[in-house]
Design a protein around this motif. Structure first.
Motif, PDB file in Angstrom:
ATOM      1  N   THR A 240       0.807  -1.222   0.000  1.00  0.00           N
ATOM      2  CA  THR A 240       0.000   0.000   0.000  1.00  0.00           C
ATOM      3  C   THR A 240       0.838   1.269   0.000  1.00  0.00           C
ATOM      4  N   GLY A 241       2.095   1.174   0.452  1.00  0.00           N
ATOM      5  CA  GLY A 241       2.914   2.374   0.599  1.00  0.00           C
ATOM      6  C   GLY A 241       2.494   3.219   1.785  1.00  0.00           C
ATOM      7  N   LYS A 242       1.658   2.647   2.660  1.00  0.00           N
ATOM      8  CA  LYS A 242       1.190   3.385   3.843  1.00  0.00           C
ATOM      9  C   LYS A 242       1.889   2.867   5.096  1.00  0.00           C
ATOM     10  N   PHE A 243       2.154   3.796   6.026  1.00  0.00           N
ATOM     11  CA  PHE A 243       2.682   3.389   7.325  1.00  0.00           C
ATOM     12  C   PHE A 243       1.586   2.695   8.125  1.00  0.00           C
ATOM     13  N   THR A 244       1.968   1.737   8.946  1.00  0.00           N
ATOM     14  CA  THR A 244       0.987   1.077   9.812  1.00  0.00           C
ATOM     15  C   THR A 244       0.520   2.071  10.874  1.00  0.00           C
ATOM     16  N   SER A 245      -0.564   1.747  11.542  1.00  0.00           N
ATOM     17  CA  SER A 245      -1.173   2.697  12.484  1.00  0.00           C
ATOM     18  C   SER A 245      -0.393   2.797  13.797  1.00  0.00           C
ATOM     19  N   ASP A 246       0.633   1.962  13.918  1.00  0.00           N
ATOM     20  CA  ASP A 246       1.447   1.938  15.139  1.00  0.00           C
ATOM     21  C   ASP A 246       2.101   3.306  15.387  1.00  0.00           C
ATOM     22  N   LYS A 247       1.872   3.879  16.570  1.00  0.00           N
ATOM     23  CA  LYS A 247       2.405   5.210  16.877  1.00  0.00           C
ATOM     24  C   LYS A 247       3.729   5.108  17.638  1.00  0.00           C
ATOM     25  N   SER A 248       4.691   4.392  17.023  1.00  0.00           N
ATOM     26  CA  SER A 248       6.017   4.273  17.634  1.00  0.00           C
ATOM     27  C   SER A 248       7.020   5.050  16.806  1.00  0.00           C
ATOM     28  N   TYR A 249       7.895   5.786  17.502  1.00  0.00           N
ATOM     29  CA  TYR A 249       8.923   6.585  16.832  1.00  0.00           C
ATOM     30  C   TYR A 249      10.242   6.362  17.547  1.00  0.00           C
ATOM     31  N   ALA A 250      11.320   6.198  16.768  1.00  0.00           N
ATOM     32  CA  ALA A 250      12.623   5.943  17.373  1.00  0.00           C
ATOM     33  C   ALA A 250      13.720   6.463  16.462  1.00  0.00           C
ATOM     34  N   VAL A 251      14.781   6.989  17.068  1.00  0.00           N
ATOM     35  CA  VAL A 251      15.971   7.311  16.283  1.00  0.00           C
ATOM     36  C   VAL A 251      17.066   6.283  16.561  1.00  0.00           C
ATOM     37  N   GLY A 252      16.737   5.263  17.358  1.00  0.00           N
ATOM     38  CA  GLY A 252      17.634   4.124  17.536  1.00  0.00           C
ATOM     39  C   GLY A 252      17.249   3.038  16.548  1.00  0.00           C
ATOM     40  N   ALA A 253      17.216   1.786  17.002  1.00  0.00           N
ATOM     41  CA  ALA A 253      16.903   0.659  16.123  1.00  0.00           C
ATOM     42  C   ALA A 253      15.601   0.902  15.363  1.00  0.00           C
ATOM     43  N   LEU A 254      15.566   0.487  14.116  1.00  0.00           N
ATOM     44  CA  LEU A 254      14.423   0.536  13.184  1.00  0.00           C
ATOM     45  C   LEU A 254      14.201   1.907  12.549  1.00  0.00           C
ATOM     46  N   GLY A 255      14.720   2.974  13.174  1.00  0.00           N
ATOM     47  CA  GLY A 255      14.540   4.306  12.601  1.00  0.00           C
ATOM     48  C   GLY A 255      15.832   4.986  12.179  1.00  0.00           C
ATOM     49  N   ASP A 256      16.891   4.738  12.928  1.00  0.00           N
ATOM     50  CA  ASP A 256      18.147   5.496  12.907  1.00  0.00           C
ATOM     51  C   ASP A 256      18.638   6.024  11.562  1.00  0.00           C
ATOM     52  N   SER A 257      18.994   5.118  10.639  1.00  0.00           N
ATOM     53  CA  SER A 257      19.717   5.572   9.449  1.00  0.00           C
ATOM     54  C   SER A 257      18.829   6.298   8.439  1.00  0.00           C
ATOM     55  N   PHE A 258      17.503   6.211   8.576  1.00  0.00           N
ATOM     56  CA  PHE A 258      16.630   7.038   7.734  1.00  0.00           C
ATOM     57  C   PHE A 258      16.935   8.521   7.973  1.00  0.00           C
ATOM     58  N   TYR A 259      17.030   8.908   9.242  1.00  0.00           N
ATOM     59  CA  TYR A 259      17.304  10.303   9.583  1.00  0.00           C
ATOM     60  C   TYR A 259      18.739  10.676   9.196  1.00  0.00           C
ATOM     61  N   GLU A 260      19.645   9.744   9.402  1.00  0.00           N
ATOM     62  CA  GLU A 260      21.060   9.947   9.043  1.00  0.00           C
ATOM     63  C   GLU A 260      21.213  10.239   7.547  1.00  0.00           C
ATOM     64  N   TYR A 261      20.456   9.516   6.702  1.00  0.00           N
ATOM     65  CA  TYR A 261      20.621   9.660   5.252  1.00  0.00           C
ATOM     66  C   TYR A 261      19.954  10.911   4.697  1.00  0.00           C
ATOM     67  N   LEU A 262      19.025  11.517   5.451  1.00  0.00           N
ATOM     68  CA  LEU A 262      18.476  12.797   4.997  1.00  0.00           C
ATOM     69  C   LEU A 262      19.592  13.831   4.915  1.00  0.00           C
ATOM     70  N   ILE A 263      20.396  13.924   5.970  1.00  0.00           N
ATOM     71  CA  ILE A 263      21.449  14.945   5.980  1.00  0.00           C
ATOM     72  C   ILE A 263      22.651  14.505   5.146  1.00  0.00           C
ATOM     73  N   LYS A 264      22.946  13.212   5.131  1.00  0.00           N
ATOM     74  CA  LYS A 264      24.116  12.758   4.373  1.00  0.00           C
ATOM     75  C   LYS A 264      23.873  12.854   2.859  1.00  0.00           C
ATOM     76  N   SER A 265      22.665  12.567   2.405  1.00  0.00           N
ATOM     77  CA  SER A 265      22.368  12.726   0.978  1.00  0.00           C
ATOM     78  C   SER A 265      22.434  14.199   0.593  1.00  0.00           C
ATOM     79  N   TRP A 266      21.934  15.056   1.459  1.00  0.00           N
ATOM     80  CA  TRP A 266      21.984  16.497   1.221  1.00  0.00           C
ATOM     81  C   TRP A 266      23.435  16.951   1.050  1.00  0.00           C
ATOM     82  N   ARG A 267      24.332  16.395   1.869  1.00  0.00           N
ATOM     83  CA  ARG A 267      25.746  16.783   1.773  1.00  0.00           C
ATOM     84  C   ARG A 267      26.442  16.142   0.570  1.00  0.00           C
ATOM     85  N   ALA A 268      26.041  14.923   0.215  1.00  0.00           N
ATOM     86  CA  ALA A 268      26.781  14.170  -0.810  1.00  0.00           C
ATOM     87  C   ALA A 268      26.510  14.676  -2.223  1.00  0.00           C
ATOM     88  N   PHE A 269      25.363  15.348  -2.416  1.00  0.00           N
ATOM     89  CA  PHE A 269      24.961  15.749  -3.775  1.00  0.00           C
ATOM     90  C   PHE A 269      24.615  17.241  -3.807  1.00  0.00           C
TER      91      PHE A 269
END
Length: 505
Positions: A240-269
């Protein structure tokens, strides 16, 4: 927007100047690589990992020569020439290698798309950028082709696992039959780099589609702790391309590198069209992290009585509540914040980022410093009422995130305390991990014993790729992988900043 990428004079001195190499300490870290990787070569060469107690190899990445690939850029950076040449020959010339099996899509088992991307594809792109050896780029294309069928979903969000031979993908039931945010959202640095180096747009299209689907999410209550702006749920359904209804947020396991790659892609290109898109998203994310995920304590006390004053703790969010649980993985955030504090829209944002980075690095160093073994637990929790702090998962599996944070803080500030911390941690690692047949993780960091019972039986491939590389570079000069010219992927494989990439984010 691309004009902001040029080093304007006010930011020209962003990184600490006159950092010089400490050659003696680098020599000692190089010897640790020679010993630990040498044991792998002796007892398990060609397997994914060495098991130093059992004296054989294991294949936790699908049997794709993972240690060789994760190590090869470190061998190059450390100038370990003989080991490098053997690694190169194995990866490029050995027709019976595990990498050959993957590259020819003969591998008939499920492998992780995320791990294959960051370790294997990222490792090959990095050694290509470091050496300009076209054969490594050819290998990278073969690997990308082998995992590309994972993107064949209704939404473009890739499956978690792919079988390169059957081309069948799947997600895990324990992840709600969905893809994980950090898996699907940690592809664009490698795929955009591959598109740029090969001039083949299709690699860009795969990761761009995935990011577009993720970033189309809008929180139902953007200014509240229930679903804060800039934070993303952890599970997204590939159909579906939709997030599940689970209201969990983390910058550790399961979330971490998504946030990391926002800034790293911005810097790399720096010349990407619509480049500010990822930058704005990163800033929104960090704004919510600062608002909802940082718990400040005048003092936190370990069970053994050791104390840390002015402690900032990073918490997860679940259903609008703060969970005072911190994975060692979350220590990566200091590096992302240091990268994000350059070229900010205001000095105030830069100050906030660096203040959080400094506090996080101090806390993560304390995870090591407070333990009898000098090594960090894998997960730490804090109790807000009592101000106590303790490990809930007390194993140490050679993770890199704290020495990564220290590396970035040292490159930013030049403050010698960071080298002191790095050296302390390295000495604890050496004392606790090293055996004559390889370097192992530790089962319980509360015990300073190195008995076989307190050891696990693996040298992680990221110990070669990340932990030892960040330690080595912390004691190097600022020109050893200059951070204005290189961006590390989340497995510490450096790729060159590219001015020729002009596709839109």
């Amino acid at each position: 927007d691309s004009s902001s990428s040029s080093s304007s004079s006010s930011y020209y001195y962003y990184w600490a100047s006159n950092i010089t190499a400490d050659v003696r300490k680098q020599d000692e870290i190089r010897e640790a690589m020679r010993a630990s990787y040498g044991a792998y070569e002796k007892y398990a060469f060609g397997f994914d990992e060495i098991q130093p107690k059992s004296l054989h190899g294991s294949n936790n990445q699908g049997g794709v020569s993972a240690s060789v690939i994760d190590a090869i850029d470190t061998l190059h950076v450390m100038n370990l020439k003989e080991e490098y040449e053997r690694a190169r020959a194995h990866l490029l010339l050995d027709k019976k290698s595990g990498l050959e099996n993957l590259a020819s899509a003969r591998l008939n088992q499920g492998i992780s798309v995320f791990e294959t991307n960051i370790r294997i594809l990222g490792g090959l792109l990095s050694i290509y950028d470091l050496t300009s050896d076209e054969k490594f780029l050819e290998r990278a294309v073969q690997v990308a082709n082998a995992i590309a069928p994972a993107f064949d979903t209704n939404s473009g969000i890739p499956y978690t696992m792919i079988n390169p031979f059957t081309k069948q993908g799947e997600c895990f039931s324990f992840y709600q039959n969905s893809a994980v945010l950090a898996d699907a959202g940690t592809l664009q640095l490698e795929f955009f780099t591959l598109a740029d180096r090969t001039k083949d747009r299709k690699w860009y299209e795969y990761a761009k589609k995935t990011m577009d689907v993720i970033l189309s999410y809008t929180p139902s209550t953007p200014n509240s702790i229930m679903s804060p702006s800039g934070l993303y749920p952890l599970f997204i359904n590939p159909n579906t391309g939709k997030f599940t209804s689970d209201k969990s947020y983390a910058v550790g396991a399961l979330g971490d590198s998504f946030y990391e790659y926002l800034i790293k892609s911005w810097r790399a290109f720096p010349n990407a069209q619509n480049r500010s898109k990822y930058r704005i998203e990163f800033d929104k994310s960090m704004h919510s992290v600062l608002q909802f995920m940082v718990s400040k304590f005048p003092k936190l006390t370990w069970q053994n009585g050791k104390e840390l004053t002015d402690a900032w703790f990073l918490n997860d969010l679940k259903n609008g509540r703060q969970l005072l649980k911190m994975d060692h993985l979350a220590c990566f955030i200091s590096g992302a914040l240091v990268l994000g504090a350059e070229h900010t829209s205001s000095k105030e944002i830069a100050r906030e980022y660096l203040e959080l980075a400094e506090h996080m690095t101090t806390l993560c160093r304390d995870f090591y410093h407070a333990q009898t073994s000098g090594l960090s637990p894998d997960v730490v929790v804090a109790a807000s009422d009592s101000g106590s702090m303790y490990g809930t998962h007390n194993q140490n599996i050679q993770r890199p995130e704290t020495v990564e944070a220290i590396f970035y803080m040292y490159r930013k500030t030049g403050d010698e305390k960071y080298r002191k911390w790095a050296w302390e941690i390295f000495q604890s690692m050496k004392q606790m991990y090293a055996t004559t047949t390889g370097w192992t993780g530790i089962r319980d960091v509360r015990q300073a014993t190195t008995s076989p019972q307190n050891r696990d039986d693996i040298t992680q491939t990221f110990f070669f790729a990340e932990t030892l590389k960040y330690l080595f570079l912390t004691f190097g000069s600022s020109d050893e992988i200059n951070l204005n010219k290189w961006v590390f992927n989340t497995e510490a494989h450096p790729v060159k900043v590219s001015s020729t990439f002009t596709f839109p984010f």
